[in-house]
Scaffold this motif. Structure first.
Motif, PDB file in Angstrom:
ATOM      1  N   GLY A 195      37.685  13.137  14.149  1.00  0.00           N
ATOM      2  CA  GLY A 195      36.448  13.741  14.643  1.00  0.00           C
ATOM      3  C   GLY A 195      35.174  13.070  14.192  1.00  0.00           C
ATOM      4  N   LEU A 196      35.262  11.838  13.672  1.00  0.00           N
ATOM      5  CA  LEU A 196      34.060  11.181  13.161  1.00  0.00           C
ATOM      6  C   LEU A 196      33.259  10.545  14.289  1.00  0.00           C
ATOM      7  CD1 LEU A 196      35.212   9.413   9.865  1.00  0.00           C
ATOM      8  CD2 LEU A 196      34.620  11.805  10.299  1.00  0.00           C
ATOM      9  N   ASN A 197      31.925  10.639  14.163  1.00  0.00           N
ATOM     10  CA  ASN A 197      30.990  10.022  15.086  1.00  0.00           C
ATOM     11  C   ASN A 197      30.022   9.135  14.321  1.00  0.00           C
ATOM     12  OD1 ASN A 197      31.675  11.415  17.700  1.00  0.00           O
ATOM     13  ND2 ASN A 197      31.163  13.227  16.475  1.00  0.00           N
ATOM     14  N   ASP A 198      29.398   8.203  15.012  1.00  0.00           N
ATOM     15  CA  ASP A 198      28.390   7.364  14.374  1.00  0.00           C
ATOM     16  C   ASP A 198      27.300   8.229  13.772  1.00  0.00           C
ATOM     17  OD1 ASP A 198      29.607   4.929  15.057  1.00  0.00           O
ATOM     18  OD2 ASP A 198      28.664   4.920  17.033  1.00  0.00           O
ATOM     19  N   GLY A 199      26.901   7.887  12.541  1.00  0.00           N
ATOM     20  CA  GLY A 199      25.838   8.628  11.873  1.00  0.00           C
ATOM     21  C   GLY A 199      26.314   9.785  11.020  1.00  0.00           C
ATOM     22  N   ASP A 200      27.609  10.118  11.087  1.00  0.00           N
ATOM     23  CA  ASP A 200      28.129  11.216  10.267  1.00  0.00           C
ATOM     24  C   ASP A 200      28.085  10.851   8.784  1.00  0.00           C
ATOM     25  OD1 ASP A 200      28.704  12.907  12.358  1.00  0.00           O
ATOM     26  OD2 ASP A 200      30.848  12.429  12.428  1.00  0.00           O
ATOM     27  N   VAL A 201      27.794  11.858   7.961  1.00  0.00           N
ATOM     28  CA  VAL A 201      27.984  11.749   6.518  1.00  0.00           C
ATOM     29  C   VAL A 201      29.373  12.296   6.213  1.00  0.00           C
ATOM     30  CG1 VAL A 201      27.206  12.487   4.240  1.00  0.00           C
ATOM     31  CG2 VAL A 201      25.533  11.958   6.032  1.00  0.00           C
ATOM     32  N   VAL A 202      30.167  11.533   5.468  1.00  0.00           N
ATOM     33  CA  VAL A 202      31.569  11.883   5.227  1.00  0.00           C
ATOM     34  C   VAL A 202      31.810  12.024   3.730  1.00  0.00           C
ATOM     35  CG1 VAL A 202      33.965  11.144   5.523  1.00  0.00           C
ATOM     36  CG2 VAL A 202      32.269  10.640   7.303  1.00  0.00           C
ATOM     37  N   VAL A 203      32.555  13.053   3.349  1.00  0.00           N
ATOM     38  CA  VAL A 203      33.006  13.212   1.962  1.00  0.00           C
ATOM     39  C   VAL A 203      34.523  13.241   1.972  1.00  0.00           C
ATOM     40  CG1 VAL A 203      33.080  14.714  -0.068  1.00  0.00           C
ATOM     41  CG2 VAL A 203      30.935  14.433   1.203  1.00  0.00           C
ATOM     42  N   VAL A 204      35.139  12.435   1.099  1.00  0.00           N
ATOM     43  CA  VAL A 204      36.591  12.372   1.005  1.00  0.00           C
ATOM     44  C   VAL A 204      37.039  12.902  -0.357  1.00  0.00           C
ATOM     45  CG1 VAL A 204      36.813  10.467   2.623  1.00  0.00           C
ATOM     46  CG2 VAL A 204      36.517   9.973   0.213  1.00  0.00           C
ATOM     47  N   TYR A 205      38.223  13.491  -0.394  1.00  0.00           N
ATOM     48  CA  TYR A 205      38.774  13.970  -1.666  1.00  0.00           C
ATOM     49  C   TYR A 205      40.285  13.920  -1.609  1.00  0.00           C
ATOM     50  CZ  TYR A 205      40.039  18.538   0.383  1.00  0.00           C
ATOM     51  OH  TYR A 205      40.607  19.531   1.140  1.00  0.00           O
ATOM     52  N   ASP A 206      40.896  14.004  -2.793  1.00  0.00           N
ATOM     53  CA  ASP A 206      42.346  14.113  -2.885  1.00  0.00           C
ATOM     54  C   ASP A 206      42.682  15.058  -4.032  1.00  0.00           C
ATOM     55  OD1 ASP A 206      42.372  12.646  -5.351  1.00  0.00           O
ATOM     56  OD2 ASP A 206      42.409  10.756  -4.252  1.00  0.00           O
ATOM     57  N   ASP A 207      43.938  15.069  -4.438  1.00  0.00           N
ATOM     58  CA  ASP A 207      44.345  15.964  -5.525  1.00  0.00           C
ATOM     59  C   ASP A 207      44.975  15.193  -6.675  1.00  0.00           C
ATOM     60  OD1 ASP A 207      46.705  15.229  -4.315  1.00  0.00           O
ATOM     61  OD2 ASP A 207      47.537  17.253  -4.189  1.00  0.00           O
ATOM     62  N   TYR A 208      44.705  13.855  -6.745  1.00  0.00           N
ATOM     63  CA  TYR A 208      45.271  13.084  -7.841  1.00  0.00           C
ATOM     64  C   TYR A 208      44.349  11.947  -8.238  1.00  0.00           C
ATOM     65  CZ  TYR A 208      48.483  10.539 -10.836  1.00  0.00           C
ATOM     66  OH  TYR A 208      49.052   9.897 -11.907  1.00  0.00           O
ATOM     67  N   ARG A 209      43.407  12.224  -9.114  1.00  0.00           N
ATOM     68  CA  ARG A 209      42.588  11.241  -9.805  1.00  0.00           C
ATOM     69  C   ARG A 209      41.675  10.412  -8.904  1.00  0.00           C
ATOM     70  NH1 ARG A 209      46.072   8.188 -14.294  1.00  0.00           N
ATOM     71  NH2 ARG A 209      44.291   8.640 -15.621  1.00  0.00           N
ATOM     72  N   GLY A 210      41.537  10.786  -7.651  1.00  0.00           N
ATOM     73  CA  GLY A 210      40.626  10.090  -6.759  1.00  0.00           C
ATOM     74  C   GLY A 210      41.149   8.807  -6.156  1.00  0.00           C
ATOM     75  N   LEU A 211      42.432   8.497  -6.347  1.00  0.00           N
ATOM     76  CA  LEU A 211      42.962   7.211  -5.903  1.00  0.00           C
ATOM     77  C   LEU A 211      43.009   7.103  -4.380  1.00  0.00           C
ATOM     78  CD1 LEU A 211      45.899   6.690  -8.435  1.00  0.00           C
ATOM     79  CD2 LEU A 211      43.499   6.018  -8.645  1.00  0.00           C
ATOM     80  N   ALA A 212      43.638   8.067  -3.728  1.00  0.00           N
ATOM     81  CA  ALA A 212      43.729   8.020  -2.274  1.00  0.00           C
ATOM     82  C   ALA A 212      42.357   8.165  -1.633  1.00  0.00           C
ATOM     83  CB  ALA A 212      44.676   9.110  -1.770  1.00  0.00           C
ATOM     84  N   ALA A 213      41.517   9.010  -2.207  1.00  0.00           N
ATOM     85  CA  ALA A 213      40.158   9.171  -1.688  1.00  0.00           C
ATOM     86  C   ALA A 213      39.395   7.858  -1.768  1.00  0.00           C
ATOM     87  CB  ALA A 213      39.416  10.269  -2.449  1.00  0.00           C
ATOM     88  N   ALA A 214      39.616   7.102  -2.850  1.00  0.00           N
ATOM     89  CA  ALA A 214      38.937   5.818  -3.002  1.00  0.00           C
ATOM     90  C   ALA A 214      39.397   4.829  -1.931  1.00  0.00           C
ATOM     91  CB  ALA A 214      39.187   5.243  -4.390  1.00  0.00           C
TER      92      ALA A 214
END
Length: 276
Positions: free
Chosen positions: A80-99
């Motif tokens: 569902g991402l569009n140009d100009g969107d601000v995105v926040v990512v997260y995971d449940d293990y030390r930020g590795l997958a989010a990174a």
């Protein structure tokens, strides 16, 4: 500008239409969808690291080969991402997958941040929780080339001659004492070991900026030092690149990492402490 947001900041951003991606992944549970369905940040879309932030490949390409820009763009549109969107990512293990998601999307031109402390920090802060799948409309985002800061295996081999090549794995894997995942133990000659865990507090949030700078200074990295990172398969290395970015240092990643190096015949293997 920080590449991280706190749980409090994310709660405030939610009212401004921020897009949230849940990238749960662990080696012992690569598919985090069931955990996502049981509870996630409201509005978050589940992202599958292995199929959407990686691609199938030969053993000599590593365990998580870099996907094409088109592959990630198609996935991002499906989230569902569009140009100009601000995105926040997260995971449940030390930020590795989010990174990993941060690296690919930011290289593609997306304004993306990582939730400091991830799912655990959101829960600790008393954030709202949603179950089931989030509803969203497919997007039309266009990504720029994501591969420009990724090293080939030959570039990784030569990198210690001109900069610092960080091995972000655990010290015992770097020294070649154990290797639980790949066919040969050891490290790339000339690499410096800086395990990603040194950057985190016990609760999984990043340490203060002065502590992070000292970590990098300990292996000879300053503001002008050329830096690249690798790990087992290119996931943890993205976290090291994220931490470097947080202190204002640009980095490259050898995405094939040790899984590619150790599966490529003829590559030299170093063992023990730091070598040159």
């Amino acid at each position: 500008m920080s590449h991280m947001v706190s749980a409090t900041e994310l709660a405030e951003l939610r009212s401004s239409g921020v897009r949230i991606l849940d990238v749960r992944f662990r080696l012992d549970q690569p598919d985090g969808r069931s955990d996502y369905l049981e509870g996630h940040i409201p509005g978050a879309v589940y992202v599958d690291l292995e199929s959407e932030l990686s691609r199938p490949g030969r053993s000599d390409e590593g365990r998580h080969p870099l996907p094409s820009t088109e592959h990630v763009q198609d996935a991002a549109r499906s989230w569902g991402l569009n140009d100009g969107d601000v995105v926040v990512v997260y995971d449940d293990y030390r930020g590795l997958a989010a990174a990993r998601a941060w690296w690919l999307l930011s290289r593609g031109g997306v304004d993306v941040r990582v939730l400091d402390g991830g799912w655990a920090e959101w829960q600790a802060a008393g954030g709202d929780v949603e179950t089931g799948s989030a509803e969203f409309t497919p997007g039309t985002v266009t990504l720029t080339d994501i591969a420009g800061d990724s090293l080939t295996i030959d570039e990784a081999a030569a990198f210690p001659e001109s900069g610092v090549l960080i091995d972000a794995r655990a010290p015992e894997r770097f020294r070649g004492e154990i290797e639980p995942l790949d066919p040969i133990a050891g490290h790339i000659p000339g690499a410096m070991n800086l395990p990603m865990g040194v950057h985190l507090r016990e609760d999984g949030t990043l340490r203060d900026l002065d502590s992070l700078r000292r970590n990098f200074a300990d292996v000879g990295i300053g503001n002008e030092t050329p830096v690249a990172a690798y790990c087992g398969s290119g996931i943890t290395a993205a976290h090291t690149a994220l931490v470097l970015a947080e202190v204002g240092i640009d980095a490259k990643i050898f995405h094939g990492s040790w899984s590619q190096w150790s599966n490529t015949p003829g590559r030299p293997i170093a063992k023990g402490e730091h070598t040159s």
